[in-house]
Design an enzyme around this catalytic site. Structure first.
Site, short mmCIF file in Angstrom:
data_model
loop_
_atom_site.label_atom_id
_atom_site.label_comp_id
_atom_site.label_asym_id
_atom_site.label_seq_id
_atom_site.Cartn_x
_atom_site.Cartn_y
_atom_site.Cartn_z
N THR A 212 11.87 -1.41 5.76
CA THR A 212 11.29 -1.62 4.44
C THR A 212 10.04 -2.46 4.65
O THR A 212 9.94 -3.15 5.66
CB THR A 212 12.29 -2.41 3.54
OG1 THR A 212 13.32 -1.54 3.11
CG2 THR A 212 11.65 -2.98 2.31
N VAL A 241 20.44 5.09 -3.46
CA VAL A 241 19.38 4.12 -3.73
C VAL A 241 19.84 2.78 -3.16
O VAL A 241 20.99 2.38 -3.31
CB VAL A 241 19.14 3.98 -5.25
CG1 VAL A 241 18.07 2.93 -5.53
CG2 VAL A 241 18.71 5.32 -5.84
N GLY A 242 18.93 2.09 -2.48
CA GLY A 242 19.27 0.79 -1.89
C GLY A 242 18.92 -0.36 -2.81
O GLY A 242 18.77 -0.21 -4.03
N ASP A 243 18.77 -1.52 -2.22
CA ASP A 243 18.55 -2.76 -2.99
C ASP A 243 17.11 -2.95 -3.45
O ASP A 243 16.86 -3.69 -4.40
CB ASP A 243 18.94 -3.97 -2.13
CG ASP A 243 18.13 -4.03 -0.85
OD1 ASP A 243 17.93 -2.98 -0.21
OD2 ASP A 243 17.69 -5.13 -0.48
N GLY A 264 17.14 -5.01 4.77
CA GLY A 264 18.36 -4.86 5.55
C GLY A 264 19.29 -3.86 4.91
O GLY A 264 18.85 -2.94 4.21
N GLY A 266 21.06 -2.35 2.46
CA GLY A 266 20.86 -2.49 1.02
C GLY A 266 22.13 -2.66 0.22
O GLY A 266 22.17 -3.42 -0.75
#
Ligand code: ASP
Length: 346
Positions: A212, A241-243, A264, A266
């Site tokens: 990221t 979908v991640g963080d 990292g 997520g």
């Protein structure tokens, strides 16, 4: 009788009381000895085994270029939001990092990108997820914040909005990078018989599949901003979908406390609302930024989950991670200017 008249008075007062005032905008605070500060990251999924020493120089050069842009803009008095957006667009254009060009492949062989930006003055924010044709997802996140009445747009709707806003739309081929393709093929092979069907925390950390780019900034006007942009996780499925676009998980900014950009695994950052918890420990818990970041990274997350960069309203910065390394950089008005990858500072 007396009691009744008191009650009547009280009721009258309540009825005439002015409506509760909207909270005052968060005034920029005194920034101590530092006029401006910026910290960036380029992901915490980095392993010694995957970055040969000869490649390190290229990563550091990419970080340095982005940091220089941020430093120059801040010296000239640019706003924290503009700096976050421009620095992240530069990192998105760099194929070395997992964002924009260089984003990882999904299970379908596509690229689905997430991004977010947040204004520390009033917690206005813009998030997008699952976009496939926007050259610079961070520009779209900014447009969502500034030009829409919403804070989070996804998929094809987000892309329609991007076109309406005149953002650069590219053919999905633009995101193809051979190194990422080869990485995806390795992961596909590895996961063919592995525990891909495990769920929840037992699914374990997706080693070597992440990355990221993120930035946190304090500007000369005393305002904070944070942003993140990512291709997410290699071989991700089902619209994962991640963080990054989840405000409070991967991204958060408030002039009352800090700007935080995480990187990292997520799922773990979402479960632990890491970015907001760091800011809350500063705002309500009385912790300094470093202690707050360490609490989340070392006491809440599991070793190897990742890290974060953060800056508070006085220009204190932390670049904290519990993984082997984190591509990162920091600069401020006192002359600090450094980039690094590994835990030993190099
Ligand atoms: N946090 C990102 C995600 O889970 C990936 C990363 O930061 O490396 O999508």
């Amino acid at each position: 009788m007396r009691r009744l008249s008191v009650l009547v008075c009280l009721l009258a007062l309540t009825a005439c009381a002015p409506a509760p005032e909207a909270p005052a905008p968060q005034e920029p605070k005194d920034t101590g000895g530092v006029d401006w500060a910026i910290a960036i990251h380029g992901g915490a999924g980095v392993r010694h085994s995957r970055v040969p020493p000869e490649a390190e120089a290229a990563y550091k050069e990419g970080l340095r270029r982005a940091l220089e842009l941020g430093r120059n803009m801040l010296e000239e008095g640019a706003s924290s939001l503009d700096v976050v957006e421009s620095v992240l667009a530069t990192l998105e254009d760099d194929p070395l990092f997992n964002a924009g060009k260089g984003a990882v492949f999904t299970n379908e062989g596509t690229h689905e990108m997430d991004a977010a930006i947040m204004d520390g003055r009033d917690q206005n924010c813009g998030s997008i997820s699952g976009v496939k044709t926007i050259r610079n997802p961070i520009h779209l996140a900014r447009k969502v914040m500034d030009e829409s009445r919403h804070v989070f747009l996804m998929g094809s709707g987000a892309e329609t909005f991007a076109a309406e806003q005149g953002l650069e739309i590219v053919d999905p081929e633009y995101f193809f990078v051979q190194r990422r393709y080869d990485q995806w093929q390795r992961v596909v092979e590895k996961e063919r018989n592995a525990d891909a069907e495990k769920s929840g925390k037992s699914a374990g950390r997706p080693e070597g599949k992440l990355g990221t780019v993120g930035a946190v900034v304090l500007d000369r006007h005393g305002n904070l901003a944070a942003g993140n942009s990512t291709g997410g996780m290699t071989n991700k499925r089902f619209g994962r979908v991640g963080d990054v676009p989840v405000i409070g998980a991967g991204t958060y900014a408030s002039n009352r406390s800090a700007a935080v950009a995480c990187t990292g695994f997520g799922e773990q950052f979402i479960r632990n609302t890491v970015a907001r918890d760091v800011a809350a420990l500063v705002e309500f818990g009385g912790l300094d930024l470093e202690a707050a970041a360490r609490k989340l990274i070392f006491e809440r997350l599991d070793e190897g989950d990742g890290g974060l960069v953060a800056v508070d309203s006085r220009g204190n910065m932390t670049l904290t991670f519990n993984s082997e390394g984190m591509f990162r950089g920091a600069a401020d008005s006192s002359g600090r200017f450094e980039v690094g990858i590994w835990a030993d500072g190099e």
